[in-house]
Design an enzyme around this catalytic site. Structure first.
Site, PDB file in Angstrom:
ATOM      1  N   GLN A  49       0.830  -1.206   0.000  1.00 56.24           N
ATOM      2  CA  GLN A  49       0.000   0.000   0.000  1.00 56.24           C
ATOM      3  C   GLN A  49       0.860   1.250   0.000  1.00 56.24           C
ATOM      4  OE1 GLN A  49      -3.413   0.408  -0.391  1.00 56.24           O
ATOM      5  NE2 GLN A  49      -2.966  -1.679  -1.020  1.00 56.24           N
ATOM      6  N   HIS A  71       2.025   2.894  -3.284  1.00 60.85           N
ATOM      7  CA  HIS A  71       1.060   3.583  -4.155  1.00 60.85           C
ATOM      8  C   HIS A  71       1.371   5.064  -4.233  1.00 60.85           C
ATOM      9  CE1 HIS A  71      -1.959   0.878  -5.684  1.00 60.85           C
ATOM     10  NE2 HIS A  71      -2.078   0.279  -4.517  1.00 60.85           N
ATOM     11  N   HIS A 102      -8.869  -1.311   2.592  1.00 63.18           N
ATOM     12  CA  HIS A 102      -8.498  -2.726   2.612  1.00 63.18           C
ATOM     13  C   HIS A 102      -8.288  -3.161   4.062  1.00 63.18           C
ATOM     14  CE1 HIS A 102      -6.771  -1.076  -1.217  1.00 63.18           C
ATOM     15  NE2 HIS A 102      -7.421  -2.113  -1.713  1.00 63.18           N
ATOM     16  N   ASP A 152      -6.222  -6.678  -5.650  1.00 64.03           N
ATOM     17  CA  ASP A 152      -5.848  -5.550  -6.498  1.00 64.03           C
ATOM     18  C   ASP A 152      -5.820  -5.925  -7.974  1.00 64.03           C
ATOM     19  OD1 ASP A 152      -5.661  -3.449  -4.797  1.00 64.03           O
ATOM     20  OD2 ASP A 152      -3.479  -3.372  -4.709  1.00 64.03           O
ATOM     21  N   HIS A 176     -55.015  13.562  -5.004  1.00 68.17           N
ATOM     22  CA  HIS A 176     -54.506  12.201  -4.802  1.00 68.17           C
ATOM     23  C   HIS A 176     -55.660  11.264  -4.435  1.00 68.17           C
ATOM     24  CE1 HIS A 176     -50.548  14.038  -4.762  1.00 68.17           C
ATOM     25  NE2 HIS A 176     -49.969  12.845  -4.614  1.00 68.17           N
TER      26      HIS A 176
END
Length: 431
Positions: free
Chosen positions: A256, A259, A324, A357, A416
Site C-alpha cells: 500500500q 502507491h 483494505h 488488487d 390524490h
C-alpha cells in the site's frame, strides 16, 4: 512508523488518528475549483493547456482511436497479455454473478410490485496515471460497465511523455472492445466528463480512483453528475495476532505504501513482538523496492497500534473504516461477523491484498478516507439503476383503495384521493 498503545489513546486521539486530514486540503480545493471552472468555460482548449502544464506534453488531439490503440497494444509482451486475460476472466466471472433478477411481490391480493435493472447509459471511467499506470483499474471499471450494459463508456487517462498511452492500457481497451482512450488526467478529466467539451462527451456517472485532486474534483461535480464514491489515496489496515507472519505483514504494508506518499499503512496487533519484527522486515524489504522513496514517506506517516485482544482490534478497525482490511489472524471466521466498516477484506496469512488488487475477481475500486462507513466498492450494481414497477388488478384496487384515500385526505391532498375514488366508483358501476 509510530507505535501507539491503545490503552493510552483517548477517544479524541483515536478520532484524530482515523481522520486522514492533510494540512493543505484547502489549497487543493481552491486549485480544483479553478480547474473545473476553466474546463467549463474553455473546453478542449483548457484540456490542451492543462496537458502541457501538468503532464508536460503538447497534444495535437485529445484521444487515441481504435487503430492507434491496436498498434500500441501489439507491442505488449506475451506474458503480460496472458496475465491481463487471466485477471479479466476472473473479474468477469465474479461481476457476472452479481446480475440478479428480482421476484415480483404481491404485497396484498391484486397489488403486484417489483424492480428491474437498467444500465446507466453513459459512464466515465478514470484510469490513474501519475507515478503508476494501472491497467488493473481499467479492467475493474470497464468489465462491470460492459456486463451491466452501459452503451457509452468514456475512458480518460493521463498521457505519457510521448503523448500516447502504454501498451497495457491499450491492450485492455482492445480486449474489452473500447475504441477510444481520452488522454486527459487529473481534475480536468473529471471536469471534462462531468460537463462535456467539444471532444469529450458528457456522462451520467463517473467512476475511478485517483489522487486528492481527482477525489476533490469528483466531490465538487456531484451537483451535475453522479459519482461512484470518494476514492482517494490508498490505505490498508492489518489486524495481526501472534500467528501472523511478520514478513507477510510487512510486505502487505509496503504494497500500500508504494502507491503514493499520501497512502496509509496501519498495523493493529495483539503482540509487541509482531510489531517489532514487522518493523524490522519493513526496513529489510523497503531497500529492495524501486519505489522505496515513495514507500518510505508513506510509512513515516503511518503507525502501529498495540491492543490487548482481537475484539479491541476490530473496534479500532471499524472506527478507522479501512479501504483494505487484512485479517492476519488464526480466528478469521469468528471475526467476520464483527466487521462493520471496510471496503474489501482479505482473510488469513496466505491472502495478500495484491490478489484483490489484480486478479482474484473482486473489485479494487473502493471507498477510502473512512467512507467505507457509508459506501460500497464498485460492483456491477454500481452501473445499474433500479426502476420500480407496480400493477393493480380490480381486486387490488378494491383492497388498497380506501387506505390510499384515507392517507391522501389526512395529508390534505384531495387530487390524490380523487385519483383513487374515481377508479373505485367506475369499477363499482357508480358515476
Amino acid at each position: 512508523m509510530k507505535i501507539y498503545n491503545y490503552t493510552d489513546l483517548s477517544q479524541s486521539k483515536i478520532k484524530e488518528l482515523c481522520s486522514r486530514q492533510i494540512e493543505d486540503d484547502k489549497l487543493v480545493e481552491e486549485r480544483v475549483e479553478d480547474i473545473i471552472k476553466t474546463v467549463k468555460i474553455d473546453g478542449d482548449k483548457a484540456l490542451f493547456n492543462f496537458a502541457k502544464a501538468f503532464d508536460k506534453v503538447e497534444l495535437y488531439k485529445l484521444f487515441l482511436d481504435a487503430e492507434e490503440l491496436k498498434t500500441i497494444a501489439s507491442t505488449i509482451p506475451d506474458y503480460a497479455k496472458k496475465a491481463i486475460e487471466t485477471a479479466y476472466q476472473n473479474i468477469k466471472a465474479f461481476h457476472e454473478s452479481q446480475l440478479k433478477t428480482e421476484d415480483k411481490v404481491e404485497t396484498m391480493p391484486g397489488v403486484i410490485c417489483w424492480r428491474e435493472s437498467r444500465a446507466i447509459e453513459k459512464v466515465g471511467l478514470y484510469i490513474p496515471g501519475g507515478t503508476a499506470v494501472l491497467p488493473s483499474t481499467f479492467l475493474m471499471l470497464a468489465t462491470p460497465a460492459l456486463i451491466a450494459g452501459s452503451k457509452e463508456i468514456i475512458v480518460c487517462s493521463p498521457p505519457q511523455s510521448d503523448g500516447k498511452t502504454n501498451c497495457y492500457l491499450a491492450y485492455c481497451a482492445v480486449l474489452l472492445g473500447i475504441d477510444k482512450i481520452y488522454l486527459i488526467g487529473g481534475a480536468q478529466a473529471i471536469a471534462a466528463m462531468a460537463f462535456g467539451t467539444q471532444t469529450v462527451p458528457q456522462v451520467y456517472k463517473i467512476f475511478g480512483p485517483g489522487n486528492r485532486y481527482v477525489t476533490t474534483a469528483k466531490t465538487m461535480v456531484q451537483n451535475k453528475v453522479a459519482i461512484d464514491m470518494p476514492a482517494g489515496p490508498s490505505e490498508v489496515l492489518i489486524i495481526a495476532d501472534e500467528t501472523a507472519n511478520p514478513s507477510y505483514v510487512a510486505a502487505d504494508l509496503l504494497a500500500q505504501a508504494e502507491h503514493g506518499s499520501d497512502s496509509q499503512a496501519i498495523l493493529v496487533a495483539t503482540s509487541n513482538e509482531i510489531i517489532a519484527e514487522t518493523l524490522q522486515e519493513i526496513e529489510l524489504q523497503i531497500k529492495r523496492l524501486p519505489r522505496a522513496e515513495i514507500a518510505a514517506k508513506a510509512i513515516s506517516n503511518s503507525y502501529a497500534v498495540l491492543v490487548s485482544d482481537l475484539e479491541t482490534a476490530m473496534s479500532y478497525s471499524n472506527e478507522y473504516a479501512p479501504e483494505h482490511l487484512i485479517l492476519a489472524t488464526e480466528s478469521n471466521e469468528s471475526l467476520i461477523p464483527k466487521i462493520v466498516n471496510a471496503g474489501s477484506v482479505f482473510l488469513g496469512n496466505l491472502t495478500p491484498e495484491s490478489a484483490g488488487d489484480y486478479a482474484s475477481g473482486t473489485n479494487h475500486t473502493l471507498p477510502t478516507s473512512g467512507f467505507a462507513k457509508a459506501y460500497s466498492g464498485v460492483s456491477t450494481d454500481a452501473f445499474l439503476k433500479k426502476i420500480t414497477f407496480q400493477h393493480l388488478t380490480q381486486e387490488g384496487l378494491n383492497n388498497i383503495g380506501s387506505t390510499v384515500e384515507i392517507l391522501a385526505a389526512s395529508e390534505g391532498l384531495q387530487a390524490h384521493k380523487n385519483a383513487v375514488t374515481i377508479r373505485l366508483n367506475t369499477v363499482k358501476g357508480l358515476k
